[in-house]
Write a protein that holds these residues in place. Sequence first.
Motif, short mmCIF file in Angstrom:
data_model
loop_
_atom_site.label_atom_id
_atom_site.label_comp_id
_atom_site.label_asym_id
_atom_site.label_seq_id
_atom_site.Cartn_x
_atom_site.Cartn_y
_atom_site.Cartn_z
N MET A 99 0.82 -1.21 0.00
CA MET A 99 0.00 0.00 0.00
C MET A 99 0.86 1.26 0.00
SD MET A 99 -3.01 -0.78 2.75
CE MET A 99 -4.21 -2.10 2.54
N ARG A 100 0.26 2.35 -0.43
CA ARG A 100 0.91 3.65 -0.29
C ARG A 100 0.92 4.06 1.18
NH1 ARG A 100 -2.11 7.45 -4.43
NH2 ARG A 100 -0.68 8.98 -3.50
N PHE A 101 1.82 4.98 1.49
CA PHE A 101 2.07 5.34 2.89
C PHE A 101 0.80 5.77 3.62
CE2 PHE A 101 2.76 8.94 5.77
CZ PHE A 101 3.46 8.30 6.79
N LYS A 102 0.04 6.68 3.04
CA LYS A 102 -1.10 7.24 3.76
C LYS A 102 -2.16 6.18 4.05
CE LYS A 102 -3.28 9.06 -0.47
NZ LYS A 102 -3.78 10.31 -1.12
N TYR A 103 -2.27 5.18 3.19
CA TYR A 103 -3.27 4.15 3.43
C TYR A 103 -2.78 3.14 4.47
CZ TYR A 103 -5.46 6.19 -0.66
OH TYR A 103 -6.05 7.07 -1.52
N ARG A 104 -1.48 2.90 4.52
CA ARG A 104 -0.95 2.05 5.58
C ARG A 104 -1.14 2.72 6.95
NH1 ARG A 104 3.66 0.92 2.38
NH2 ARG A 104 5.01 2.02 3.84
N VAL A 105 -0.87 4.01 7.00
CA VAL A 105 -1.08 4.74 8.25
C VAL A 105 -2.55 4.69 8.65
CG1 VAL A 105 -1.07 7.04 9.28
CG2 VAL A 105 0.91 6.24 7.99
N LEU A 106 -3.44 4.82 7.68
CA LEU A 106 -4.87 4.74 7.97
C LEU A 106 -5.23 3.39 8.57
CD1 LEU A 106 -7.73 5.91 7.82
CD2 LEU A 106 -7.87 5.04 5.47
N GLY B 50 2.70 0.67 18.25
CA GLY B 50 4.09 0.41 17.90
C GLY B 50 4.30 0.32 16.40
N THR B 51 3.37 -0.35 15.70
CA THR B 51 3.47 -0.45 14.24
C THR B 51 3.34 0.92 13.58
OG1 THR B 51 2.43 -2.62 14.45
CG2 THR B 51 2.58 -1.69 12.25
N LEU B 52 2.43 1.74 14.09
CA LEU B 52 2.24 3.08 13.54
C LEU B 52 3.50 3.93 13.69
CD1 LEU B 52 0.51 5.43 12.44
CD2 LEU B 52 -0.23 5.85 14.80
N LEU B 53 4.11 3.91 14.88
CA LEU B 53 5.31 4.72 15.10
C LEU B 53 6.49 4.18 14.31
CD1 LEU B 53 5.11 5.69 18.88
CD2 LEU B 53 4.21 6.86 16.86
N ALA B 54 6.55 2.85 14.11
CA ALA B 54 7.60 2.30 13.24
C ALA B 54 7.43 2.80 11.81
CB ALA B 54 7.55 0.77 13.28
#
Length: 475
Positions: free
Chosen positions: A199-206, A233-237
């Motif tokens: 996925m693109r970055f913004k969708y992974r963060v979502l 933890g996954t979000l901050l990584a």
Amino acid sequence: MASRPNQRNIKWVEGLRGITSALVITTHVARALDFALFWPADTKGESPRILQYPYLRLPYQGRIGVPIFAFLTGFVCAYKPIKLAYQQGNAPAALKTIARSAFRRPPRLMLPAIIATFISFVLSCLGAYKAANHCDAFWVRFDAPDPLPFDQNVRRLFRTSLTTWTNTENIFDRHQWAMRPLLIGAFQVYIVLAATIGMRFKYRVLVHLLMITYWLMNVGHLTETFGAMLALGTLLAELAQHRPTQNFITKHTRLLTYVVAPILLLVGGYVGSYPQEHEDWAPWSNSLHKFLLNPVGDQNQGSFLVPKGSNVHRRTSAFFIMCTAISIFIAPALQKLLSHRLLIWLGHHSFAVYLTHGTILRTVGMWIVYGITGEPWKPAGKNADGSQQQQEYLHPKSRAHKMAAILIFTALTYTAAWAWMKWVDTACARATQWLEKKVFDDENEEGKAGLAEKGYMNSNGAGPKPNGERTQPPP
């Protein structure tokens, strides 16, 4: 000059792990020798001791150690695969890293845990828990395995080695209750990474934000302790690999470090100070109780931080840990502080500390405070009317014995952790590495064993011909 993502300091992860292992020791010592520290005062109407005030009570009251380990599990399990996929643009390598990490995780947790359980079993057979079984500390008695005949104890060992990973029950070392949810949580991270790696970055963060929201909305057992912390933890990584995020932190370092981070720590620490019991014994905890639970009559209506039906103690601790994790992430000064070599050393030995400290506390620690023999001891009998008599338990010898027990227990625990890492953990790591080499193909290309299994090796041991030519006619 803006810093590159791969130049960011992540040694703080090991330092935070080291502090967390020390907090686990601290709270278990408090449970064993001074349980009143979990309350806002010793009795209702009495002035609190200094360690019972907000913020100062955080290291002693517990509930924060295991969730921090969950947060660190999410961060560490996600960091390398995300770095490969996002920063280096190598999704296939990231997926292979996830596969290998998922394979290594069970033996790296299970093998040391089984060895620690076996050591406790041997001590149980030798009667080393007699003082713990007879002491007046209920928490210690609950944690110490009851004496059984040898054959029954052996059966209990095999049963416990299984139930640790099925229902979290470990009679010989109850502190291992967190091993199963941490193992499951690691696989939660691997599944999310595998599903979102393209996925693109913004969708992974979502996705990560939705995962955090889901676990916090879920009022089930320990969802905020493990699910939400793992997703954080996954979000901050993820954000640690995002150059615009790191550039923003670098540009606003002073504001984030000296204003935002302290506010987060102050607010989170106050909420996280919510006592384990008797919150009505102090004005500050009673006010916090009303704010968080919104009691109306006999019912608690809940609040945004503590939804109705959720565990207020776990929720308040989770909120504190989230504030702490975000503060560390946005404040390079805190990261540098946590990167001190002493804290890194403690972090390197944290898993060994977690596995060994409970056994040492219930044996040597209790021997010093109550005596090795666990005597004089007289089981409670029956009254003249047939009712059960009140059981009399052993009392501590003195305050000096408690202080000596704390010092000796701490020294023995870290000595045992050092020895554990030098010999036991090294052996477990080698066994896991050997097994991994047996199971997986070569690191960079598929090995001959893998090709042979798939029928692509000819009688001369050569692989398939180029351009997909067949070595034999089709059937």
